[in-house]
Design an enzyme around this catalytic site. Structure first.
Site, PDB file in Angstrom:
ATOM      1  N   LYS A  71      -5.801   3.505  14.095  1.00  0.00           N
ATOM      2  CA  LYS A  71      -6.643   2.302  14.186  1.00  0.00           C
ATOM      3  C   LYS A  71      -7.870   2.498  13.295  1.00  0.00           C
ATOM      4  CE  LYS A  71      -8.853  -0.696  17.625  1.00  0.00           C
ATOM      5  NZ  LYS A  71      -9.001  -0.999  19.058  1.00  0.00           N
ATOM      6  N   SER A 131      -7.538  -5.136  21.030  1.00  0.00           N
ATOM      7  CA  SER A 131      -7.918  -5.177  19.636  1.00  0.00           C
ATOM      8  C   SER A 131      -7.069  -4.276  18.745  1.00  0.00           C
ATOM      9  CB  SER A 131      -9.395  -4.792  19.501  1.00  0.00           C
ATOM     10  OG  SER A 131      -9.616  -3.485  19.993  1.00  0.00           O
ATOM     11  N   SER A 153      -7.655  -2.512  25.041  1.00  0.00           N
ATOM     12  CA  SER A 153      -7.124  -2.687  23.682  1.00  0.00           C
ATOM     13  C   SER A 153      -5.940  -1.811  23.313  1.00  0.00           C
ATOM     14  CB  SER A 153      -8.225  -2.459  22.665  1.00  0.00           C
ATOM     15  OG  SER A 153      -9.037  -3.590  22.623  1.00  0.00           O
TER      16      SER A 153
HETATM   17  N1  GLN Z   1     -10.693  -7.392  24.824  1.00  0.00           N
HETATM   18  C1  GLN Z   1     -11.745  -6.537  25.240  1.00  0.00           C
HETATM   19  C2  GLN Z   1     -13.017  -6.916  24.514  1.00  0.00           C
HETATM   20  O1  GLN Z   1     -12.995  -7.874  23.838  1.00  0.00           O
HETATM   21  C3  GLN Z   1     -11.379  -5.103  25.031  1.00  0.00           C
HETATM   22  C4  GLN Z   1     -11.550  -4.599  23.676  1.00  0.00           C
HETATM   23  C5  GLN Z   1     -11.230  -3.128  23.516  1.00  0.00           C
HETATM   24  O2  GLN Z   1     -10.683  -2.508  24.416  1.00  0.00           O
HETATM   25  N2  GLN Z   1     -11.601  -2.567  22.376  1.00  0.00           N
HETATM   26  O3  GLN Z   1     -14.019  -6.287  24.608  1.00  0.00           O
END
Ligand code: GLN
Length: 478
Positions: free
Chosen positions: A77, A154, A178
């Protein structure tokens, strides 16, 4: 083919690692044209690593025999630092940043012979659940089953690529879901470890008290293999856990007879797509068939207060972390004229995307004197109550089950219509285990309308092994 079997072939030189890696890189370029899973393909690094492995194999170098990931393609990532490879966390403000060092997890992958194929696309800094909040100038990854739909986020690029590319394991990152969430939308396994189990050293910070690196892959075996590589104590991360090293692969194919699964009652309430519910129950029935005992459990706090607690803590921490990004060394093309204040305002206004700005505003507000006690500190207290509630449940259960996401992967046209709050609400299942630092896994359990559905299993701190054991029982039952 399981990565395990692939590695054997590499070791026996049945597969030529150099030409195989060339093929993989070409395949990645091809996939990327349609699906946008990469921000950067690190062809040069990958081919160099492959050549080195080939040489060592030819010379029958004794060290090579025990390498756990030998020749396996590993995608990373974009928020995880890889030495000399552009690392942007999906943000324009980090364009051109080439780290001088490898993240701890990357050091481990390289030591074990994993081949770094590139940096995968994501929501800017991890701010989102659909990978649609990419930074200015970045491309949105598309669902491997329907290109009009989201990969989840994400770690969207990581999840989509895991579905599309064989003999590959991805490294994702989760702050609030994510890893599990995109894994669910792309039909792959995604394991988010206990907070502190995998070092955060070299992970570009989003919310320091919740960020975790974890593996994503097409099979549970691949995920367990990667956990064995990246887990472990790191003295350079003050929150790294100095605990005994587990053998995660030993949990594969271990019988689950007698294990107790709690079905979170509130997680199947109104708002959950009935097709999602049906398939998650199929997963639960499979666990029962393999001998697990299931029972409903009511967990009020996580579902009711998880979103509010998570977004308070996450935005507060994110707003402090982003304060350091000023465009002086990389990223910005703006010229420094007039005062620094004017310059920083200009740089930050034109290099952060909308969601990053929203989170800076929300987080700064929640930390302001006068509001701090009412928001940030209150959220920290609720977090403790949530942990207590989970801990009570784990006295009785080995794992807790729910859907990973309450809906099927939405179309981009539908996502555009969501308000930020509606967007945040889709994280309802995953934020709470993340707030509590608990390990959790997405297990693919079925398809509806040709779209994958995932079940979320949560375990007590440091019990990733149980999740692997349960995941492997379901995989075997398929
Ligand atoms: N969807 C969550 C957010 O928007 C989690 C994001 C993540 O785990 N990086 O913060």
């Amino acid at each position: 083919m399981l990565c395990h079997d692939f590695i054997k072939k590499i070791k026996n030189r049945e597969i030529d690692i150099a030409s195989h890696t060339e093929k993989i890189i070409d395949e990645c370029k091809e996939i990327n044209k349609e699906y946008n899973y990469f921000n950067t393909i690190s062809a040069e690094l990958a081919l160099e690593q492959a050549k080195e492995i080939k040489k060592q194999l030819k010379n029958k170098d004794s060290k090579i025999k025990n390498k756990k990931l030998l020749g396996v393609a590993v995608s990373v990532k974009d928020s995880i630092c890889v030495k000399n490879v552009e690392t942007t966390a999906g943000s324009k403000i980090l364009r051109g940043y080439k780290p001088l060092f490898d993240a701890f997890a990357i050091q481990k992958v390289k030591e074990e012979g994993g081949i770094i194929i590139g940096k995968t696309s994501q929501d800017e800094f991890g701010f989102g659940g659909f990978s649609a909040n990419v930074g200015i100038g970045f491309k949105i990854p598309k669902n491997p089953f329907d290109i009009e739909r989201s990969c989840g986020g994400s770690s969207g690029g990581a999840a989509g690529l895991s579905q599309k590319l064989d003999n590959h394991i991805a490294l994702g990152e989760s702050t609030g879901g994510s890893i599990a969430e995109p894994a669910s939308f792309c039909g792959v396994y995604g394991l988010c470890p206990t907070y502190g189990r995998v070092s955060r050293n070299g992970l570009i910070d989003f919310s320091n008290s919740m960020d975790k690196i974890g593996p994503m892959g097409k099979t549970i075996d691949d995920v367990a293999l990667m956990m064995d590589v990246i887990a472990g104590y790191d003295k350079n991360d003050s929150t790294s856990l100095n605990v005994k090293k587990e053998n995660f692969e030993s949990f594969l194919n271990k019988p689950i007879k007698g294990m107790k699964i709690g079905i979170i009652k509130e997680a199947f309430a109104e708002g959950v797509d009935r097709e999602v519910e049906k398939n998650v129950y199929n997963g639960i029935y499979e666990l029962e068939e393999e001998g697990a005992k299931t029972e409903e459990i009511s967990l009020e706090l996580p579902i009711k207060y998880g979103i509010a607690t998570y977004y308070m803590i996450a935005t507060s921490e994110a707003s402090t972390n982003l304060a350091k990004l000023c465009g002086m060394r990389y990223g910005a093309t703006e010229k420094l004229e007039n005062s620094f204040n004017e310059y920083f305002t200009k740089v930050r206004s034109s290099n952060f995307g909308d969601e990053a700005k929203r989170r800076i505003i929300l987080g700064t507000f929640a930390r302001m004197s006068g509001f701090r006690d009412a928001f940030y500190l209150k959220a920290a207290k609720v977090r403790t109550l949530m942990i207590n509630e989970y801990k009570k449940a784990f006295k009785k259960f080995d794992a807790l089950a729910s859907p990973t996401v309450p809906i099927l992967p939405p179309k981009f046209s539908e996502i555009k219509k969501l308000t930020p709050l509606q967007h945040y609400l889709t994280d309802v299942m995953t934020v709470s285990p993340n707030v509590a630092g608990l390990p959790h896994i997405n297990i693919p359990v079925g398809f509806e309308k040709n779209l994958p559905i995932g079940m979320l299993l949560i375990a007590d701190h440091l019990q990733e092994g149980k999740l692997i054991q349960l995941g492997s029982a379901i995989e075997k039952g398929k």
